[in-house]
Structures are given as C-alpha cells and as structure tokens.
Design a protein around this motif. Sequence first.
Motif, mmCIF file in Angstrom:
data_model
loop_
_atom_site.group_PDB
_atom_site.id
_atom_site.type_symbol
_atom_site.label_atom_id
_atom_site.label_comp_id
_atom_site.label_asym_id
_atom_site.label_seq_id
_atom_site.Cartn_x
_atom_site.Cartn_y
_atom_site.Cartn_z
ATOM 1 N N MET A 97 0.821 -1.190 0.000
ATOM 2 C CA MET A 97 0.000 0.000 0.000
ATOM 3 C C MET A 97 0.867 1.256 0.000
ATOM 4 S SD MET A 97 -3.065 0.732 -0.193
ATOM 5 C CE MET A 97 -4.265 1.938 0.091
ATOM 6 N N LYS A 98 1.958 1.222 0.770
ATOM 7 C CA LYS A 98 2.854 2.379 0.822
ATOM 8 C C LYS A 98 3.507 2.619 -0.544
ATOM 9 C CE LYS A 98 3.995 2.364 5.710
ATOM 10 N NZ LYS A 98 5.054 2.270 6.704
ATOM 11 N N LYS A 99 3.819 1.527 -1.236
ATOM 12 C CA LYS A 99 4.441 1.670 -2.553
ATOM 13 C C LYS A 99 3.477 2.322 -3.542
ATOM 14 C CE LYS A 99 7.775 -2.064 -2.333
ATOM 15 N NZ LYS A 99 8.251 -3.316 -2.938
ATOM 16 N N ILE A 100 2.227 1.950 -3.474
ATOM 17 C CA ILE A 100 1.230 2.527 -4.380
ATOM 18 C C ILE A 100 1.064 4.017 -4.100
ATOM 19 C CG2 ILE A 100 -1.212 2.527 -5.008
ATOM 20 C CD1 ILE A 100 -1.188 -0.505 -4.529
ATOM 21 N N ALA A 101 0.998 4.369 -2.813
ATOM 22 C CA ALA A 101 0.866 5.777 -2.439
ATOM 23 C C ALA A 101 2.088 6.566 -2.898
ATOM 24 C CB ALA A 101 0.676 5.907 -0.930
ATOM 25 N N PHE A 102 3.273 5.989 -2.751
ATOM 26 C CA PHE A 102 4.505 6.658 -3.172
ATOM 27 C C PHE A 102 4.523 6.857 -4.685
ATOM 28 C CE2 PHE A 102 8.914 6.471 -4.676
ATOM 29 C CZ PHE A 102 9.402 7.614 -4.048
ATOM 30 N N VAL A 103 4.125 5.852 -5.430
ATOM 31 C CA VAL A 103 4.106 5.939 -6.892
ATOM 32 C C VAL A 103 3.092 7.008 -7.341
ATOM 33 C CG1 VAL A 103 3.508 4.702 -9.011
ATOM 34 C CG2 VAL A 103 4.935 3.596 -7.286
ATOM 35 N N LEU A 104 1.934 7.033 -6.710
ATOM 36 C CA LEU A 104 0.938 8.050 -7.049
ATOM 37 C C LEU A 104 1.438 9.449 -6.736
ATOM 38 C CD1 LEU A 104 -2.402 6.367 -5.946
ATOM 39 C CD2 LEU A 104 -1.607 6.808 -8.267
#
Length: 118
Positions: free
Chosen positions: A1-8
Amino acid sequence: MKKIAFVLLLLVVTTITFAQNKNAKVSIEVDGVCLMCKERIEKAAIRAKGVKSAIWNVETHELKLIYDERKTNLKAIQQCIADVGHDTKEIKATDEAYNSVHPCCLYRDKDVQKDHKN
C-alpha cells in the motif's frame, strides 16, 4: 500500500513539474494608441522575469508573448504593463501610472483616440 501511495505521489509531482511550459505563447489585449505606447508596453513586458518575447500591435492592441511559466505568470506580466500606465482586460493601470505617460499616449481620452485613428 505504501508503494502505491509513493508511486501516485511521484506521478502527481512529476505531472505538475513538467506541465509548466518554458515557451508558453499567449495573446492579450493591452490599451494604447501609438508607437510610444508600443515601445513602453513591450519594454515593460520584456522586463518581467521569464518573458522571452513581447510584440504589441498598435492597430489591434494585441500583445503576443512568449514566456516561461516556471518563472512567471500572466498576471505578473500584466501587472508590469499596468505599472507603466497601460490597461489590460484583467488589470487596470492606476491613475498615477496612467497620468505619467506622454500626453499623446492618454488612450482613455476620446480626443486622443480620434487623433490617432488617421
């Protein structure tokens, strides 16, 4: 989830950064009546940080600009023009700035406008 937020977040920051144009082209209307006005308007626009080109047409009152959106914005450029006594559609020159222009350049005066039509 943190990776998705970072990518966004990275995608949003990248989009905002690269969405600004370093060679934005725009035309705005600037009031004036003569070649002295032309010189004053163009110099005021060029002095604004980030403006690369400014060409004002005496007959159409159209000011064509090329500017770097990363360094300035249209409102700041229009303010520089108003500061030397010329109105734009968005920003009007103060009475003090307007009255500082040469008497031949008092474009709000109907008699001056008539004198320059010929």
